[in-house]
Design a protein around this motif. Structure first.
Motif, mmCIF file in Angstrom:
data_model
loop_
_atom_site.group_PDB
_atom_site.id
_atom_site.type_symbol
_atom_site.label_atom_id
_atom_site.label_comp_id
_atom_site.label_asym_id
_atom_site.label_seq_id
_atom_site.Cartn_x
_atom_site.Cartn_y
_atom_site.Cartn_z
ATOM 1 N N GLY A 152 0.628 6.711 10.912
ATOM 2 C CA GLY A 152 -0.771 6.461 11.250
ATOM 3 C C GLY A 152 -1.303 5.144 10.716
ATOM 4 N N CYS A 153 -1.262 4.981 9.389
ATOM 5 C CA CYS A 153 -1.892 3.805 8.770
ATOM 6 C C CYS A 153 -0.905 2.739 8.305
ATOM 7 C CB CYS A 153 -2.766 4.244 7.602
ATOM 8 S SG CYS A 153 -1.855 4.961 6.223
ATOM 9 N N GLY A 154 0.380 3.063 8.268
ATOM 10 C CA GLY A 154 1.386 2.075 7.882
ATOM 11 C C GLY A 154 1.639 1.947 6.392
ATOM 12 N N ALA A 155 1.082 2.860 5.584
ATOM 13 C CA ALA A 155 1.300 2.810 4.133
ATOM 14 C C ALA A 155 2.763 3.105 3.814
ATOM 15 C CB ALA A 155 0.399 3.830 3.439
ATOM 16 N N HIS A 156 3.284 2.474 2.768
ATOM 17 C CA HIS A 156 4.661 2.685 2.314
ATOM 18 C C HIS A 156 4.784 4.078 1.711
ATOM 19 C CE1 HIS A 156 8.514 1.982 0.423
ATOM 20 N NE2 HIS A 156 7.991 2.432 -0.703
ATOM 21 N N TYR A 157 5.793 4.863 2.145
ATOM 22 C CA TYR A 157 5.993 6.215 1.621
ATOM 23 C C TYR A 157 6.766 6.124 0.307
ATOM 24 C CZ TYR A 157 6.947 11.210 1.554
ATOM 25 O OH TYR A 157 7.001 12.535 1.213
ATOM 26 N N PRO A 158 6.162 6.554 -0.816
ATOM 27 C CA PRO A 158 6.783 6.349 -2.132
ATOM 28 C C PRO A 158 7.768 7.426 -2.576
ATOM 29 C CG PRO A 158 4.603 7.255 -2.424
ATOM 30 C CD PRO A 158 4.796 7.064 -0.932
ATOM 31 N N VAL A 166 0.842 -1.182 0.000
ATOM 32 C CA VAL A 166 0.000 0.000 0.000
ATOM 33 C C VAL A 166 0.883 1.240 0.000
ATOM 34 C CG1 VAL A 166 -1.745 1.276 1.283
ATOM 35 C CG2 VAL A 166 -1.798 -1.211 1.253
ATOM 36 N N SER A 167 0.684 2.130 -0.977
ATOM 37 C CA SER A 167 1.492 3.347 -1.039
ATOM 38 C C SER A 167 0.619 4.592 -1.061
ATOM 39 C CB SER A 167 2.417 3.323 -2.256
ATOM 40 O OG SER A 167 1.662 3.307 -3.430
#
Length: 73
Positions: free
Chosen positions: A58-64, A13-14
């Motif tokens: 916050g949500c754990g999404a991968h920072y692109p 998830v990004s």
């Protein structure tokens, strides 16, 4: 090994689901959580050399995008 290549997972998830987006960045190094900050000029040398990956605090999404380690307070 001195240099670890990034291993982006397929389907990672990004897109941040937080409001506002990307409230903070975090990464893990040897079991310790490290804070990060966005970097408009690309990722810092240290981040690239250590092969660190940033995620949303916050949500754990991968920072692109490019980022750097935050200054320690």
């Amino acid at each position: 090994m001195f240099l670890r290549w990034r291993s982006f997972r397929r389907g990672a998830v990004s897109q941040c689901a937080c409001t506002p987006e990307w409230p903070g960045l975090r990464s893990e190094l040897d079991g310790h959580e490290m804070r990060g900050v966005p970097s408009p000029g690309g990722s810092s040398f240290l981040v690239l050399q250590l092969g660190l990956e940033a995620t949303c605090a916050g949500c754990g999404a991968h920072y692109p995008h490019g980022w750097a380690l935050a200054d320690r307070d």
